[in-house]
Design a protein around this motif. Structure first.
Motif, PDB file in Angstrom:
ATOM      1  N   GLU A 662      39.245  33.937  41.307  1.00 43.32           N
ATOM      2  CA  GLU A 662      39.451  35.240  41.939  1.00 43.32           C
ATOM      3  C   GLU A 662      38.300  35.611  42.867  1.00 43.32           C
ATOM      4  O   GLU A 662      38.501  36.176  43.953  1.00 43.32           O
ATOM      5  CB  GLU A 662      39.600  36.308  40.853  1.00 43.32           C
ATOM      6  N   ARG A 666      39.548  36.306  46.730  1.00 43.14           N
ATOM      7  CA  ARG A 666      39.526  37.655  47.321  1.00 43.14           C
ATOM      8  C   ARG A 666      38.865  37.665  48.697  1.00 43.14           C
ATOM      9  O   ARG A 666      39.195  38.486  49.545  1.00 43.14           O
ATOM     10  CB  ARG A 666      38.799  38.623  46.394  1.00 43.14           C
ATOM     11  N   TYR A 672      44.816  40.663  48.105  1.00 45.34           N
ATOM     12  CA  TYR A 672      44.823  40.391  46.659  1.00 45.34           C
ATOM     13  C   TYR A 672      44.363  41.640  45.902  1.00 45.34           C
ATOM     14  O   TYR A 672      43.366  42.269  46.253  1.00 45.34           O
ATOM     15  CB  TYR A 672      43.916  39.212  46.332  1.00 45.34           C
ATOM     16  N   ARG A 673      45.095  42.009  44.845  1.00 42.47           N
ATOM     17  CA  ARG A 673      44.776  43.179  44.032  1.00 42.47           C
ATOM     18  C   ARG A 673      44.186  42.734  42.701  1.00 42.47           C
ATOM     19  O   ARG A 673      44.892  42.199  41.847  1.00 42.47           O
ATOM     20  CB  ARG A 673      46.025  44.015  43.782  1.00 42.47           C
ATOM     21  N   PRO A 674      42.876  42.937  42.521  1.00 47.92           N
ATOM     22  CA  PRO A 674      42.292  42.566  41.221  1.00 47.92           C
ATOM     23  C   PRO A 674      42.808  43.482  40.125  1.00 47.92           C
ATOM     24  O   PRO A 674      43.327  44.574  40.377  1.00 47.92           O
ATOM     25  CB  PRO A 674      40.789  42.759  41.454  1.00 47.92           C
TER      26      PRO A 674
END
Length: 782
Positions: A662, A666, A672-674
């Motif tokens: 991740e 990112r 991208y949504r963490p």
């Protein structure tokens, strides 16, 4: 009856018996002699002459005895046949090898002149004479030639006898045979000879030492024109054609033979001079090479090498193969300069094993598809990696976290390719490569290791281009028999992944080499910039290019897409265009996959799409990156049953990558949504089964770290890095149980470990702990 009459009758019968016995014995002896009489044959060494698809001469090597002798032609051209028989043996088609009329006339002329002024030999007798080595003309020799001619005429057809004559008649100097003479004197195929040229060659063997072209031209011209007049008288030429033929000039001197394929010619030659003397050449060798393409391909390669020489790059090779037939259309074994004795111009690079660089990556992709281990859009890790003692890096020095498998080919990424080979297995992949036709993998698989996919092995341009051609052929023929060990669907998917349309745009500068043709292509660069590869495939052709130095010297900028790819696309511009491959529908299936991970759609996937995948890869691994995440009613914080009531929870499907992946993902995927952080009252009792909240990026566990020595003699500093899912989390760093500091938000710290073994310990504010063992190599700053 008187006694005398009885005696006479007895004696007569005895005489008759003796006569009959003598006749019988003579007939038997003649029959035995006729049976034992050999059919003449030639054992002279011959040259090797390569002919293109249209019959054009590509190149030739001289015979072992120093003669240009190409052997018997497949057929004798009509013009030459008419001119020869009219000049040498006008009753050739009707006699039995010997012409009594011609012999009688020759005997009368010789007796009248009291000298040998006419031989009366037929073409068949001349063949017999040439086969005997052109021995001195004696009565005994002439009788022997007559016997051999009679036998030859009985054993062979007239066409065969003409071909024997045309293959071994002397044409002056060291030129023997019609094929060699046609190319040496007129620079053309025998079937392309004009009437004047055919007449010139028909009269030349009559006295080749006396009227060699270039000497005694008036005698040669007189003989030729006289024959042209006879051809006119016999009705083979009209008046205008005869007049125009007489105006054609004689050749000034022998033409140099073309050298369009010197390295291909060398392949057909002997391995040593001793073998050459024992076996001789191969004569006329018909190839499928397109002479026009060969000339232009050689020019393209030479022009690019002239430009690359400024960078110390001197060698290049190109191979063009027709997909459906497997024929060699173009063969440029090396940039050829006969005057260049310093840069191995004679080395045939096409057959030379060279480091493969990344050129095998599409084959790994195909092998994994065939084994059902991956799907085309499935994410592959692209993070700092160390497997055993091997730590691959991408050419760019950056990481994307995770990339689709097909993009690994388009961008030629090293780290994801190593992950793929590690999952697939080196043994399995090498076995697949050998079945596909890579013949240079002779060592045990464990000696290649994971470096195999990055150029840790060698292959020849010949093998590589043929393997990629077989992929295209499998799709064209829709061969499901498994002869290739790959299915048509896998081959189609692999070629699709290699197309320029599926590659990134200007960011990676691949489109600067685009061609009007739809081409599946791949480049490769070996370690140390020693070998630059480019392979391209269409439904009609497979083209391979290698650029570098035959000595193995590396040069800066010697990469596949800078040095080899431009040549590749110029070569495709020389070839006939065509459409794209037809999808083998019966070997493909529609599969619903996760739009984010590329894996088979799971129940918690956020978004899905339908892709066509090979049956062998169907259905693939279920998505492991999408899962349900429990949030509060406002969907701002993550909660769990220990800190919130179930009625206040909202279950949301979420695409969430592991921490290390991740971190890099990112950076190149801003959409991208963490995962949302846990609510403050839920952090004390976090039970996260998905993965640890904290991960160490550098140093790798069990790896070695290089720490330079500064100019002042002190130990330099190195940056260690970690990540944490909670942005507000604090991480406490310890080196060998000594506290080093605390980080928050950005978890990086500079340390100065001494040479030797060390233990790094990270502890977050929730009590989670990570330990990393590593070694340090200290070095001099100079």
């Amino acid at each position: 009856m008187k006694l005398s009459e009885v005696v006479w009758a007895w004696r007569r019968r005895r005489w008759l018996r003796w006569l009959l016995s003598a006749v019988g014995i003579s007939c038997t002896a003649c029959a035995v002699a006729w049976t034992l009489l050999p059919v003449v044959a030639f054992d002279n060494p011959i040259s090797t002459a390569l002919l293109a698809r249209d019959g054009q001469l590509l190149g030739a090597s001289i015979a072992a005895d120093g003669q240009w002798r190409f052997g018997e032609p497949d057929s004798v051209p009509r013009k030459f046949r008419v001119a020869l028989t009219l000049f040498e043996d006008r009753r050739f088609e009707h006699h039995v090898g010997v012409d009594p009329t011609a012999l009688g006339r020759a005997i009368w002329q010789n007796l009248k002149a009291r000298d040998v002024v006419s031989g009366g030999s037929t073409i068949t007798m001349q063949v017999a004479r040439m086969a005997c080595g052109n021995r001195p003309r004696t009565v005994v020799q002439k009788l022997w030639e007559i016997a051999l001619a009679l036998k030859l005429d009985q054993a062979c057809s007239k066409e065969k006898i003409l071909r024997m004559w045309a293959g071994h008649a002397p044409f002056g100097g060291n030129v023997v045979g019609l094929e060699a003479a046609s190319w040496r004197y007129f620079g053309c195929h025998p079937h392309s000879l004009s009437w004047a040229q055919a007449a010139t060659l028909a009269v030349l063997p009559n006295a080749p030492a006396l009227i060699h072209p270039g000497r005694n031209r008036e005698k040669l011209l007189t003989k030729r024109d006289r024959l042209l007049d006879r051809l006119h008288d016999e009705g083979h030429l009209d008046s205008l054609s005869c007049s125009l033929a007489k105006r054609e000039s004689l050749p000034d001197r022998p033409c140099p033979l073309p050298q369009l394929t010197p390295h291909l010619l060398a392949r057909y030659g002997p391995a040593s001079a001793q073998k050459w003397e024992q076996q001789g050449g191969l004569g006329l060798v018909h190839t499928a090479v397109d002479a026009h393409v060969q000339v232009q391909a050689t020019e393209v390669v030479s022009r690019h090498i002239e430009q690359l020489r400024g960078n110390g790059i001197h060698n290049a090779a190109a191979l063009i193969i027709a997909i459906d037939s497997g024929d060699i259309v173009g063969y440029v074994g090396n940039h050829f300069d006969p005057a260049d004795n310093e840069h191995a111009a004679w080395v045939d690079i096409i057959r030379a094993p060279r480091s493969t660089g990344s050129i095998l990556k599409p084959l790994l992709y195909a092998s994994m598809l065939e084994s059902g281990e991956i799907l085309p859009a499935q994410l592959v890790p692209d993070i700092p990696t160390r497997i055993g003692g091997f730590a691959p890096v991408n050419h760019s020095g950056t990481y994307d976290g995770a990339v689709p498998a097909r993009e690994v080919l388009a961008r030629s990424l090293n780290v994801p390719a190593v992950w793929m080979l590690h999952a697939h297995g080196t043994y399995h992949f090498i076995d697949r490569l050998r079945k596909l036709g890579i013949t240079t993998l002779t060592r045990p698989p464990d000696q290649y290791g994971l470096a195999l996919i990055l150029g840790g092995s060698e292959a020849t341009l010949w093998d590589v281009v043929n393997v990629y051609a077989s992929l295209a052929r499998c799709v064209n023929l829709n061969d499901t028999s498994g002869n290739l060990c790959l299915s048509p669907g896998v081959c189609f998917a692999t070629l699709e992944a290699m197309t320029d349309a599926s590659r990134p745009g200007a960011k990676h500068q691949w489109r600067q080499f685009t061609s009007s043709e739809h081409i599946a292509w791949k480049t490769g660069t070996s370690q140390g910039y020693r070998d630059a590869w480019a392979i391209g495939v269409t439904p009609r052709y497979a083209v391979g290019v290698w650029v570098g130095n035959a000595t193995g010297e590396g040069r800066p900028g010697l990469t596949g897409h800078q040095a080899a790819a431009p040549i590749l696309f110029e070569l495709f511009d020389l070839l006939d265009g065509c459409g794209w491959f037809i999808e083998p529908c019966e070997d493909m299936a529609a599969l619903e996959v996760c739009k984010h991970s590329g894996m088979r759609c799971g129940r918690d996937c956020v978004a899905t799409e339908t892709l066509r995948v090979p049956l062998s890869a169907y259905p693939g691994q279920t998505c492991s990156y999408c899962r349900l995440v429990h949030c509060d009613a406002n969907r701002t914080w993550r909660v769990h049953a220990d800190c919130a009531s179930i009625s206040d929870m909202v279950a949301l499907p979420w695409f969430a990558l592991p921490s290390v992946i991740e971190t890099y993902y990112r950076r190149v995927n801003p959409d991208y949504r963490p995962l949302p952080p846990f609510r403050s009252d839920c952090q004390d009792c976090i039970d996260e089964p998905f993965e640890p909240a904290m991960a160490c990026i550098y140093p790798p566990d069990g790896g070695m770290v290089y720490v330079p020595t500064e100019l002042d003699g002190k130990v330099g500093r190195v940056v260690f890095e970690a990540i944490h899912h909670r942005p507000s989390a604090r991480v406490f760093w310890h080196l060998d149980d000594a506290y080093c500091g605390c980080t928050q938000e950005t978890h990086q710290i500079e340390l100065s470990p001494t040479a030797g073994e060390h233990l790094l310990t990270l502890v977050d504010d929730a009590g989670a702990e990570i330990r990393r063992s590593f070694g340090v190599l200290a070095g001099d700053a100079h």
